[in-house]
Design an enzyme around this catalytic site. Structure first.
Site, mmCIF file in Angstrom:
data_model
loop_
_atom_site.group_PDB
_atom_site.id
_atom_site.type_symbol
_atom_site.label_atom_id
_atom_site.label_comp_id
_atom_site.label_asym_id
_atom_site.label_seq_id
_atom_site.Cartn_x
_atom_site.Cartn_y
_atom_site.Cartn_z
ATOM 1 N N THR A 1 49.129 35.946 42.441
ATOM 2 C CA THR A 1 50.414 35.656 41.811
ATOM 3 C C THR A 1 51.489 36.516 42.456
ATOM 4 O OG1 THR A 1 49.293 35.237 39.707
ATOM 5 C CG2 THR A 1 51.660 35.648 39.617
ATOM 6 N N ARG B 1 43.683 23.950 33.148
ATOM 7 C CA ARG B 1 43.684 25.405 32.960
ATOM 8 C C ARG B 1 45.081 25.975 33.149
ATOM 9 N NH1 ARG B 1 44.717 30.149 36.597
ATOM 10 N NH2 ARG B 1 43.448 31.858 35.777
ATOM 11 N N ASP C 1 42.806 38.495 37.625
ATOM 12 C CA ASP C 1 42.033 37.570 36.799
ATOM 13 C C ASP C 1 42.825 37.238 35.540
ATOM 14 O OD1 ASP C 1 40.234 36.185 35.271
ATOM 15 O OD2 ASP C 1 38.712 37.749 35.207
#
Length: 359
Positions: A224, A252, A277
């Protein structure tokens, strides 16, 4: 000198001194601001944000420009279109922007057919009373507000990656406790794996045959971009953009569009960005934790380490990182499970500098 003249003179002097104090304060501000901080060595993204904020743009505008540059460059294949295919081979976009002055947030999740994630999130902030739009609704809103689309977000690289994955029996993947376990679907629950056995001798419970899978997280499938900008006025904003986890289950939503998880900002304190994560991190809202810890007096480094350690204590296989910046521009990072790098530009630097943080 008449009494009235004395009063006028004193009033004028006090006004002059107050203006001088304000001018001095602004001078000090301009010496340490603006500041741009971003996860990972996304140098061009930081430069784009710096150009915007250095030319007088607001923190929010600069964050949008910086993250947009990363989307256009498809940073590491994990930001913008053309990367991280899901189980169906499709690329979707998650993004968020937050204004630390007003606490307004705009976000999009699992957005299809529109490549400009951060601009779509900004449109949600500007032209709706909502915080988060998802799926095809987010796409329709973004297109109605002027963004280009609909378009195919896949690329030759993402199609090839997905095809290779299918040939490898859809391994690895994010499924658990399903059959088939080592092949492509359609999937069904593995009810035998969910049986609970009670050991009467120890009064303990054990899950029968539950499959363990190590986390499918690394710098090239959970990258990200999370950026914080402090503008010349000392106002702060944060933003994130990602195309999510590679081979994710369709639908998701990661932590990218979740305020407090991937990013958080408060003008009174500072800001934070996160990467890693997301499925685990969003359970802890690490960036909200970082900002609140700084509010209670922690330095950026201490606050960042504290937020990461809270996750690692519960999930020792977790992989992730945060970067923190306080309202004065001081910054630090913390990570677990990998070596993390973040990028900074401020008035003391001729160009972007990359800082390395060890786990």
């Amino acid at each position: 000198m008449a009494r009235s003249d004395v009063l006028i003179f004193v009033s004028t002097l006090l006004l002059f001194l107050s203006l001088l104090t304000v001018a001095d304060a602004e001078l000090v501000k301009s010496d340490k601001f603006p500041v741009v901080v971003s996860t990972w060595p996304f140098l061009e993204a930081v430069r784009a944000a710096w150009r915007a904020v250095d030319n007088g743009s607001s923190a929010v505008e600069a964050v949008v420009e910086g993250c947009s540059a990363c989307e256009e460059l498809r940073c590491d294949g994990t930001v913008g279109p053309g990367g991280s295919p899901d189980e169906n081979g499709e690329t979707m976009i998650d993004a968020l922007v937050m204004d630390g002055v007003t606490m307004e947030v705009g976000a999009v999740a699992a957005m299809r057919y529109v490549k400009d994630g951060i601009r779509a999130a900004h449109l949600v902030m500007k032209y709706s009373q909502h915080t988060l739009l998802a799926g095809e609704g987010a796409s329709a809103f973004a297109i109605s507000m002027g963004l280009p689309g609909p378009m195919n977000l896949s690329s030759p690289e993402s199609v090839k990656k997905w095809s290779d994955w299918k040939e490898n029996q859809c391994q690895p993947n994010f499924r658990k406790n399903v059959v088939p376990a080592n092949d492509c679907g359609p999937y069904k629950p593995n009810n035998s794996a969910m049986n609970v056995f009670v050991d009467k001798s120890t009064e303990s419970c054990e899950m029968g045959a539950i499959e363990y899978k190590p986390p499918l997280v690394g710098p090239h499938n959970h990258d990200t971009i999370s950026m914080a900008v402090i503008d010349r006025m000392g106002h702060i904003a944060v933003g994130t953009s990602t195309n999510g986890a590679t081979y994710k289950i369709p639908g998701r939503v990661g932590d990218g569009p979740i305020v407090g998880s991937s990013a958080y900002a408060d003008d009174e304190v500072g800001g934070c960005g996160a990467t890693g994560d997301g499925d685990t991190m969003m359970r802890f809202l690490p960036c909200y934790q970082v900002v609140e810890s700084m509010r209670q007096g922690m330095k950026p480094e201490e606050a960042a380490k504290d937020a990461i350690s809270r996750i690692a204590r519960k999930f020792p296989d977790f992989v992730g990182a945060v970067v923190a910046v306080d309202k004065n521009g001081s910054h630090a990072g913390a990570c677990y499970g990998w070596t993390f790098q973040y990028s900074v530009q401020n008035p003391d630097m001729n160009d972007v500098q990359v800082f390395t943080v060890l786990p």
